[in-house]
Design an enzyme around this catalytic site. Structure first.
Site, PDB file in Angstrom:
ATOM      1  N   SER A  69       0.809  -1.229   0.000  1.00 23.90           N
ATOM      2  CA  SER A  69       0.000   0.000   0.000  1.00 23.90           C
ATOM      3  C   SER A  69       0.835   1.267   0.000  1.00 23.90           C
ATOM      4  O   SER A  69       1.913   1.306   0.595  1.00 23.90           O
ATOM      5  CB  SER A  69      -0.887   0.014   1.253  1.00 23.90           C
ATOM      6  OG  SER A  69      -1.734  -1.124   1.254  1.00 23.90           O
ATOM      7  N   HIS A  98      -7.369  -0.651   5.982  1.00 27.10           N
ATOM      8  CA  HIS A  98      -6.918  -2.043   6.145  1.00 27.10           C
ATOM      9  C   HIS A  98      -7.037  -2.502   7.589  1.00 27.10           C
ATOM     10  O   HIS A  98      -7.365  -3.665   7.852  1.00 27.10           O
ATOM     11  CB  HIS A  98      -5.474  -2.184   5.654  1.00 27.10           C
ATOM     12  CG  HIS A  98      -5.345  -2.153   4.157  1.00 27.10           C
ATOM     13  ND1 HIS A  98      -5.825  -3.157   3.342  1.00 27.10           N
ATOM     14  CD2 HIS A  98      -4.822  -1.218   3.327  1.00 27.10           C
ATOM     15  CE1 HIS A  98      -5.591  -2.853   2.064  1.00 27.10           C
ATOM     16  NE2 HIS A  98      -4.986  -1.682   2.025  1.00 27.10           N
TER      17      HIS A  98
END
Ligand SMILES: CC(C)(COP(=O)(O)OP(=O)(O)O)[C@@H](O)C(=O)NCCC(N)=O
Length: 471
Positions: A289, A401
């Site tokens: 990410s 997340h």
């Protein structure tokens, strides 16, 4: 404006019925509802804002009715169970804002759900510009609540996108990509080709429209840089034996109006199941990410030290000494080295560092990159693990997340050396790791206790930044 306001009120009242109509509402010809949608769609942004303000204010919950219904509860409780249930129903009805009925009527139209999604996007845009507007916020959450029922997992259709998918869908996949923009057709072909999986959710009310897009790389280890994923040449056929890991390297929710409906969360969970079925030997699931906002946060922290140094007009040469609250950003030795390499001994080292960060110039010299690796990795761990907003991770991707139950697992140096990656996060990327048996518990602990599950590497780095007591 008053004529416009009166017209809006009139049109809405004709659809949902007058206030005194209560629960007995006339069946409304769709024509009036369709006409309202057409009028709304033709309004300027400014007039849409007026429309949303008027409807959220004039057609919200009737506070007097709510109070009256609530006051009737004790007496009804004394009277009988049946009387109490009736009084509670009256309260429930009073707590439903009248615009809820407007949403129901619009949702019944052909294309009505898409209209409501777009109306919520307009509401979110308006909320981002006004000071706290409680009525508008209630309007938005009522609409979100309704949309979340229509866009629940069971009503979403999973579709895998390949090079053989239709051009209009492939074009949208390319256009919607928000994380690692595609430059040309071969970029797109690579992302749906061998060792890659691209999945979307579609919805019957918006056929051929990807609601959310997830790009996954199939590997045999947890990737520590994006170059090998988006820049490698198109590979030959997959060797299933060589695949045991899924790397989620880009996810994008395409409909702003569905913010808060958590489509991305649903899609990741659904894709994990899909990949487990296709690759029974797959044991590792992780994101790779970006860390949007880290560089700008760090520049902000430097500015805080510089302004406090100025105000305390301390005699020392601007060495970033630890204050009572926040630890030093860099050690004196690191600052000294930065000044030396930059050849700016006569300038405050933090001023030099700030300029290097803002211009990406620090990437130019190997010695500078080496010098900054430790402090930037420490500070990035502190940013992700310790910087909070209302108790949750300040970084939006981390928050996403962690809500899903992932672990803040590994920071990767020089993981994104594109200019965009350097400007965004000094080139650092992070793996949020999904340990399938723990995601439910991790998510619950994050949502209820704001506990961030993190690896020892991250905790050690954050500790080195001076921000965390030993666990
Ligand atoms: C990260 C995303 C996919 C989360 O979306 P979603 O799961 O629907 O969460 P939410 O927006 O409903 O809270 C979304 O916020 C998004 O598209 N962000 C921009 C692109 C990115 N991945 O940062």
């Amino acid at each position: 404006p008053s004529l416009f306001t009166a017209t809006i009120s009139q049109m809405v009242t004709e659809i949902i019925g007058p206030k005194e109509a209560g629960l007995k509402k006339p069946t409304i010809p769709e024509g009036k509802t369709r006409h309202l949608c057409d009028v709304y769609g033709s309004l300027s942004t400014e007039d849409k804002a007026t429309f949303l303000r008027v409807v959220s204010r004039q057609f919200g919950t009737d506070h007097d009715e709510v109070l009256k219904a609530a006051e009737g509860l004790p007496q009804a409780k004394e009277k009988s169970e049946a009387a109490l249930l009736k009084a509670e129903e009256r309260l429930q009805a009073a707590l439903v804002p009248r615009y809820h009925d407007l949403f129901v009527q619009i949702g019944r139209l052909e294309g009505g759900v898409k209209h409501l999604v777009d109306m919520r996007a307009d509401t979110l845009d308006l909320l981002s510009t006004v000071k706290d507007n409680a009525e508008l916020r209630s309007f938005s959450s009522c609409l979100r609540e309704m949309l979340s029922h229509w866009f629940s997992a069971g009503l979403l259709h999973l579709q895998r996108i390949t090079w053989e998918s239709s051009c209009d869908i492939l074009q949208k996949i390319s256009e919607y990509e928000a994380v690692h923009p595609m430059k040309n057709w071969s970029d797109l072909k690579r992302r749906v080709g061998p060792y890659r999986r691209c999945f979307i959710f579609t919805h019957s009310t918006m056929p051929r429209e990807p609601m959310v897009v997830l790009h996954t790389a199939l590997t045999n280890q947890i990737s520590d840089n994006i170059q090998t994923i988006v820049s490698t040449p198109i590979l030959d056929d997959e060797d299933v034996e060589d695949i045991n890991t899924a790397i989620f390297y880009s996810i994008t929710s395409t409909q702003k109006g569905l913010q808060g409906v958590e489509l991305g969360n649903y899609l990741i969970k659904r894709v994990v199941r899909e990949l487990q079925a296709e690759f029974p030997k797959m044991t590792q699931f992780s994101s790779l990410s970006p860390i949007p906002g880290f560089r700008d946060w760090l520049v902000g922290e430097i500015n805080k030290v510089l302004s406090s140094t100025e105000s305390s007009s301390s005699e020392d040469s601007g060495v970033d000494g630890p204050s009572s609250t926040t630890p030093a950003l860099l050690t004196s030795a690191e600052l000294k080295k930065v000044a030396e390499i930059a050849g700016k001994e006569d300038v405050l080292p933090l001023v030099t560092l700030k300029k290097l960060l803002q211009t990406n110039q620090w990437m130019g010299a190997e010695s500078m990159v080496e010098t900054l690796k430790d402090p930037l990795m420490r500070l990035c761990a502190r940013y992700l693990y310790l910087e909070k907003r209302r108790g949750y991770a300040v970084n939006p991707v981390a928050n996403f997340h962690l809500r899903n139950g992932a672990v803040l697992w590994r920071l990767n140096w020089q993981a994104d050396t594109n200019p965009r990656g350097i400007s965004q996060s000094c080139g650092i990327m992070v793996n949020y790791r999904y340990f399938l048996g723990d995601t439910m518990r991790n998510s619950q602990r994050y949502m209820e206790e704001q506990h961030i599950e993190a690896s020892q590497q991250v905790i050690d780095l954050a500790q080195a930044a001076g921000g965390v007591d030993s666990p």
